[in-house]
Structures are given as C-alpha cells and as structure tokens.
Design a protein around this motif. Structure first.
Motif, PDB file in Angstrom:
ATOM      1  N   THR A 116     -38.480  18.582  21.366  1.00 33.52           N
ATOM      2  CA  THR A 116     -37.204  19.218  21.058  1.00 33.52           C
ATOM      3  C   THR A 116     -37.414  20.408  20.127  1.00 33.52           C
ATOM      4  OG1 THR A 116     -36.877  17.643  19.264  1.00 33.52           O
ATOM      5  CG2 THR A 116     -35.834  17.137  21.364  1.00 33.52           C
ATOM      6  N   GLY A 117     -36.580  21.414  20.289  1.00 31.39           N
ATOM      7  CA  GLY A 117     -36.685  22.599  19.458  1.00 31.39           C
ATOM      8  C   GLY A 117     -35.943  23.772  20.059  1.00 31.39           C
ATOM      9  N   LYS A 118     -36.318  24.954  19.656  1.00 31.97           N
ATOM     10  CA  LYS A 118     -35.629  26.174  20.069  1.00 31.97           C
ATOM     11  C   LYS A 118     -36.643  27.242  20.466  1.00 31.97           C
ATOM     12  CE  LYS A 118     -32.255  29.559  18.334  1.00 31.97           C
ATOM     13  NZ  LYS A 118     -31.442  29.952  17.146  1.00 31.97           N
ATOM     14  N   PHE A 119     -36.450  27.846  21.641  1.00 31.38           N
ATOM     15  CA  PHE A 119     -37.298  28.950  22.078  1.00 31.38           C
ATOM     16  C   PHE A 119     -36.729  30.258  21.531  1.00 31.38           C
ATOM     17  CE2 PHE A 119     -38.389  25.754  25.264  1.00 31.38           C
ATOM     18  CZ  PHE A 119     -39.775  25.844  25.253  1.00 31.38           C
ATOM     19  N   VAL A 120     -37.602  31.022  20.881  1.00 28.49           N
ATOM     20  CA  VAL A 120     -37.200  32.280  20.250  1.00 28.49           C
ATOM     21  C   VAL A 120     -38.253  33.349  20.547  1.00 28.49           C
ATOM     22  CG1 VAL A 120     -35.904  31.138  18.411  1.00 28.49           C
ATOM     23  CG2 VAL A 120     -38.345  31.575  18.109  1.00 28.49           C
ATOM     24  N   GLY A 121     -38.119  34.486  19.907  1.00 23.14           N
ATOM     25  CA  GLY A 121     -39.140  35.521  20.045  1.00 23.14           C
ATOM     26  C   GLY A 121     -40.435  35.104  19.380  1.00 23.14           C
ATOM     27  N   ALA A 122     -41.538  35.656  19.844  1.00 23.96           N
ATOM     28  CA  ALA A 122     -42.851  35.248  19.342  1.00 23.96           C
ATOM     29  C   ALA A 122     -43.000  35.482  17.847  1.00 23.96           C
ATOM     30  CB  ALA A 122     -43.945  35.983  20.101  1.00 23.96           C
ATOM     31  N   ASP A 123     -42.344  36.518  17.312  1.00 25.49           N
ATOM     32  CA  ASP A 123     -42.476  36.832  15.897  1.00 25.49           C
ATOM     33  C   ASP A 123     -41.559  35.984  15.014  1.00 25.49           C
ATOM     34  OD1 ASP A 123     -40.162  37.948  16.843  1.00 25.49           O
ATOM     35  OD2 ASP A 123     -40.384  39.851  15.769  1.00 25.49           O
ATOM     36  N   GLU A 124     -40.804  35.057  15.617  1.00 25.72           N
ATOM     37  CA  GLU A 124     -39.851  34.241  14.863  1.00 25.72           C
ATOM     38  C   GLU A 124     -40.309  32.802  14.686  1.00 25.72           C
ATOM     39  OE1 GLU A 124     -35.617  34.846  15.994  1.00 25.72           O
ATOM     40  OE2 GLU A 124     -36.473  36.013  17.647  1.00 25.72           O
ATOM     41  N   ALA A 125     -41.469  32.448  15.210  1.00 20.06           N
ATOM     42  CA  ALA A 125     -41.857  31.035  15.202  1.00 20.06           C
ATOM     43  C   ALA A 125     -43.345  30.869  14.951  1.00 20.06           C
ATOM     44  CB  ALA A 125     -41.483  30.395  16.533  1.00 20.06           C
ATOM     45  N   PRO A 126     -43.753  29.733  14.371  1.00 14.18           N
ATOM     46  CA  PRO A 126     -45.173  29.466  14.132  1.00 14.18           C
ATOM     47  C   PRO A 126     -45.943  29.087  15.393  1.00 14.18           C
ATOM     48  CG  PRO A 126     -43.857  27.596  13.446  1.00 14.18           C
ATOM     49  CD  PRO A 126     -42.883  28.668  13.823  1.00 14.18           C
ATOM     50  N   ILE A 127     -45.232  28.601  16.412  1.00 11.55           N
ATOM     51  CA  ILE A 127     -45.869  28.221  17.666  1.00 11.55           C
ATOM     52  C   ILE A 127     -45.538  29.280  18.708  1.00 11.55           C
ATOM     53  CG2 ILE A 127     -46.008  26.473  19.484  1.00 11.55           C
ATOM     54  CD1 ILE A 127     -45.195  24.395  17.399  1.00 11.55           C
ATOM     55  N   ARG A 128     -46.568  29.850  19.335  1.00 11.07           N
ATOM     56  CA  ARG A 128     -46.345  30.959  20.252  1.00 11.07           C
ATOM     57  C   ARG A 128     -46.999  30.701  21.601  1.00 11.07           C
ATOM     58  NH1 ARG A 128     -47.620  32.995  15.239  1.00 11.07           N
ATOM     59  NH2 ARG A 128     -46.014  34.316  14.255  1.00 11.07           N
ATOM     60  N   PHE A 129     -46.305  31.100  22.644  1.00  7.81           N
ATOM     61  CA  PHE A 129     -46.820  31.066  24.011  1.00  7.81           C
ATOM     62  C   PHE A 129     -46.615  32.463  24.591  1.00  7.81           C
ATOM     63  CE2 PHE A 129     -45.191  26.893  22.887  1.00  7.81           C
ATOM     64  CZ  PHE A 129     -46.247  26.065  23.182  1.00  7.81           C
ATOM     65  N   GLY A 130     -47.611  33.313  24.409  1.00  6.48           N
ATOM     66  CA  GLY A 130     -47.457  34.703  24.829  1.00  6.48           C
ATOM     67  C   GLY A 130     -46.400  35.383  23.976  1.00  6.48           C
ATOM     68  N   ASP A 131     -45.367  35.928  24.625  1.00  2.65           N
ATOM     69  CA  ASP A 131     -44.305  36.606  23.885  1.00  2.65           C
ATOM     70  C   ASP A 131     -43.128  35.681  23.581  1.00  2.65           C
ATOM     71  OD1 ASP A 131     -43.394  36.309  26.453  1.00  2.65           O
ATOM     72  OD2 ASP A 131     -42.723  38.379  26.716  1.00  2.65           O
ATOM     73  N   VAL A 132     -43.335  34.367  23.770  1.00  6.14           N
ATOM     74  CA  VAL A 132     -42.296  33.375  23.493  1.00  6.14           C
ATOM     75  C   VAL A 132     -42.706  32.526  22.294  1.00  6.14           C
ATOM     76  CG1 VAL A 132     -41.008  31.396  24.373  1.00  6.14           C
ATOM     77  CG2 VAL A 132     -41.597  33.302  25.903  1.00  6.14           C
ATOM     78  N   GLY A 133     -41.784  32.338  21.369  1.00  9.90           N
ATOM     79  CA  GLY A 133     -42.033  31.481  20.223  1.00  9.90           C
ATOM     80  C   GLY A 133     -41.239  30.190  20.327  1.00  9.90           C
ATOM     81  N   PHE A 134     -41.698  29.166  19.623  1.00  9.32           N
ATOM     82  CA  PHE A 134     -41.011  27.872  19.661  1.00  9.32           C
ATOM     83  C   PHE A 134     -40.864  27.346  18.254  1.00  9.32           C
ATOM     84  CE2 PHE A 134     -40.896  23.210  20.072  1.00  9.32           C
ATOM     85  CZ  PHE A 134     -39.825  23.077  20.950  1.00  9.32           C
ATOM     86  N   LEU A 135     -39.601  27.016  17.889  1.00 13.53           N
ATOM     87  CA  LEU A 135     -39.311  26.389  16.609  1.00 13.53           C
ATOM     88  C   LEU A 135     -39.099  24.899  16.841  1.00 13.53           C
ATOM     89  CD1 LEU A 135     -36.760  28.945  15.111  1.00 13.53           C
ATOM     90  CD2 LEU A 135     -39.072  28.480  14.256  1.00 13.53           C
ATOM     91  N   PRO A 136     -40.046  24.052  16.471  1.00 12.90           N
ATOM     92  CA  PRO A 136     -39.908  22.612  16.726  1.00 12.90           C
ATOM     93  C   PRO A 136     -38.874  21.974  15.814  1.00 12.90           C
ATOM     94  CG  PRO A 136     -41.892  23.043  15.468  1.00 12.90           C
ATOM     95  CD  PRO A 136     -41.323  24.388  15.830  1.00 12.90           C
ATOM     96  N   ARG A 137     -38.131  21.026  16.362  1.00 11.81           N
ATOM     97  CA  ARG A 137     -37.165  20.241  15.599  1.00 11.81           C
ATOM     98  C   ARG A 137     -37.346  18.763  15.954  1.00 11.81           C
ATOM     99  NH1 ARG A 137     -31.835  24.130  16.520  1.00 11.81           N
ATOM    100  NH2 ARG A 137     -32.533  25.842  15.170  1.00 11.81           N
ATOM    101  N   PRO A 138     -38.474  18.184  15.572  1.00 14.89           N
ATOM    102  CA  PRO A 138     -38.779  16.805  15.971  1.00 14.89           C
ATOM    103  C   PRO A 138     -37.869  15.795  15.296  1.00 14.89           C
ATOM    104  CG  PRO A 138     -40.384  17.586  14.385  1.00 14.89           C
ATOM    105  CD  PRO A 138     -39.531  18.768  14.739  1.00 14.89           C
TER     106      PRO A 138
END
Length: 272
Positions: A116-138
């Motif tokens: 669970t979490g939120k997909f954001v821009g790559a520069d907005e999150a510690p976890i990155r997949f290419g140009d996509v960032g992920f903010l985890p909310r476990p």
C-alpha cells in the motif's frame, strides 16, 4: 438473541492445491461438505485428539491466490464454523538470510502489508522505478500475545524436529522473484522481516474484525523459495508438508482449546 459460542476448534486455510494436499494428509477422517448457499467452496471437516479430547477441524481452500480471496473465505469460515483458531498453512518465500533453508517454518508475530502507498513523481519519494516514485504507507497487525509467547518457547524447544523462525512477515499482492525488489520495498521498511507471502495479512485482519466470538489467528508457512531470480516450484511440496506437520504438532500438543467466548482477542469484558 442467544450469544454465539465456538463450534469448531480449528479452521485451516490454504491458498493453492499443493497446500491443501499437504493439509489433508494431517488426518485420515476428512468429510467433504458443500452448501447450496455457498456453491464455490468445498469444506472438509474432521477430528483430531488433543489433551485427551476429540477436537473438531475444518479445512478450506481459496478460489484464487491473494489477500482479497483470503479475506473473503476467512470471514465465511468464521461465520459458518466459529473456530477457536484460524490457522493458515502453506508456502512462502524466506527472506531472513543464510540461516534459513528450504522447509524451515516461518511463524509471523507481526504481519505487515508492504504494497500500500502512493505513486508520485520520482523526485518526491525514496523508492523509485524509473521516473515513478512510490511513497509506502504500510499497515501491520500483531499476533495474539499468548500465542507469541507459546511460539517463542516452541521455536527454542527440542521437543520437535522443526526449524521455526519467529518474526515479521511481509504480505503483498504480487509474486516476487527479484531480490532487489525485496531489499528496496521490504527490508528497507522493516529490516528484520523473515518471510514474504500474498495472503497472511488477511488472516490476522479477518480474525480481528469479524463478529464475536473471534478466533485467534496463526500463520504457519514454510520456505519454498527465496524471492529471487532462482524462484521455482521445486520445493513447494516439501515446504507445504513441513508447514502442515508443524501445525498438526502444535494442535495435538500445545494449543489451548479451553478458552471461552468473551476472552478472545478484541472481546469486550463482560460487566459485573
């Protein structure tokens, strides 16, 4: 309305056929049941002996893998059979390091949902997949404290031949066969996590949120792979077997089947 009481002692849950096959080998007195109001599930009931008494057990398999199917079946099993214990047996990935080998048993004391979490821009999150960032909310759920104490003692005991790992289990909605993903999405959030699967969180969630009397939830899964690029089905039968046999040993020798309705986790103490 009369207060509901426990009817069955154990409800066993499985996700796939290899787990069900191993679970059915625990007993030789299973009887199949189908119900007109629930045509999609075959339930198997049987008996075993613990503490000198005959105990009732039911076994059911999900229609598909994953948390949604697990949560739905768990609630149906609880409402129809009212078990004291809701136990999931089966297979999982071991991600606890070199001390784990195929067939070792994992019993999670904490299960957390890592996907669970939120997909954001790559520069907005510690976890990155290419140009996509992920903010985890476990989110996480804990094992019943009395059960945890029991499993902690059992894991250090010489009464049995199983290697038991007690620790956090990560649960998500996808099959994982990439160790880099494990390090970035699982160990980065909870370094001590020892196992990974796709259903366990729902067992704890259903047991906590169902109507009373609530069962105590227990997940027993054995290691069949290590969530890396060498993932295969080679050790699934062996892992399913050790998981079911450890569950059987606990049921016959260690679990308390005498606790009454109103003392289960989440119950409201009676007045007076």
């Amino acid at each position: 309305m009369a207060k509901k009481q426990y009817d069955y002692d154990v409800a066993l849950m499985t996700a796939v056929v290899v787990e069900t096959t191993a679970a059915k080998r625990m007993l030789d007195n299973w009887t199949a049941h189908n119900y007109p109001d629930d045509p999609y599930v075959t339930y198997f009931t049987g008996t075993f002996t613990s503490g000198g008494k005959e105990r009732k057990i039911v076994l059911a398999q999900q229609s598909q893998m994953g948390m949604t199917a697990c949560a739905l079946l768990s609630m149906k099993v609880i409402e129809r059979f009212r078990p004291r214990y809701l136990i999931m047996v089966g297979i999982a990935a071991g991600i606890g390091g070199d001390r784990q080998i195929y067939g070792d048993v994992i019993v999670p004391d904490v299960i957390w949902e890592y996907s669970t979490g939120k997909f954001v821009g790559a520069d907005e999150a510690p976890i990155r997949f290419g140009d996509v960032g992920f903010l985890p909310r476990p989110t996480s759920l804990e094992m019943d404290p009395d059960l945890r104490t029991l499993i902690d003692k059992v894991s250090q005991s010489k009464e049995h031949e199983f290697m038991v790992h007690l620790g956090p289990m990560a649960c998500g909605s996808s099959v994982v066969a990439n160790r880099s993903f494990v390090e970035r999405r699982v160990h980065a959030l909870m370094p001590g996590t020892v196992g990974l699967d796709m259903e366990s969180y729902s067992i704890f969630y259903a047991a906590r949120n169902c109507t009373a009397p609530r069962p105590k939830a227990l997940v027993i899964k054995s290691i069949c792979d290590y969530a890396n690029n060498e993932k295969s089905d080679q050790y699934q039968k062996f892992a399913a077997y050790t998981s079911s046999q450890f569950a059987k040993w606990l049921m016959e020798n260690k679990l308390d089947f005498e606790f009454k309705a109103g003392t289960e986790p989440g119950s409201i103490p009676a007045e007076g």
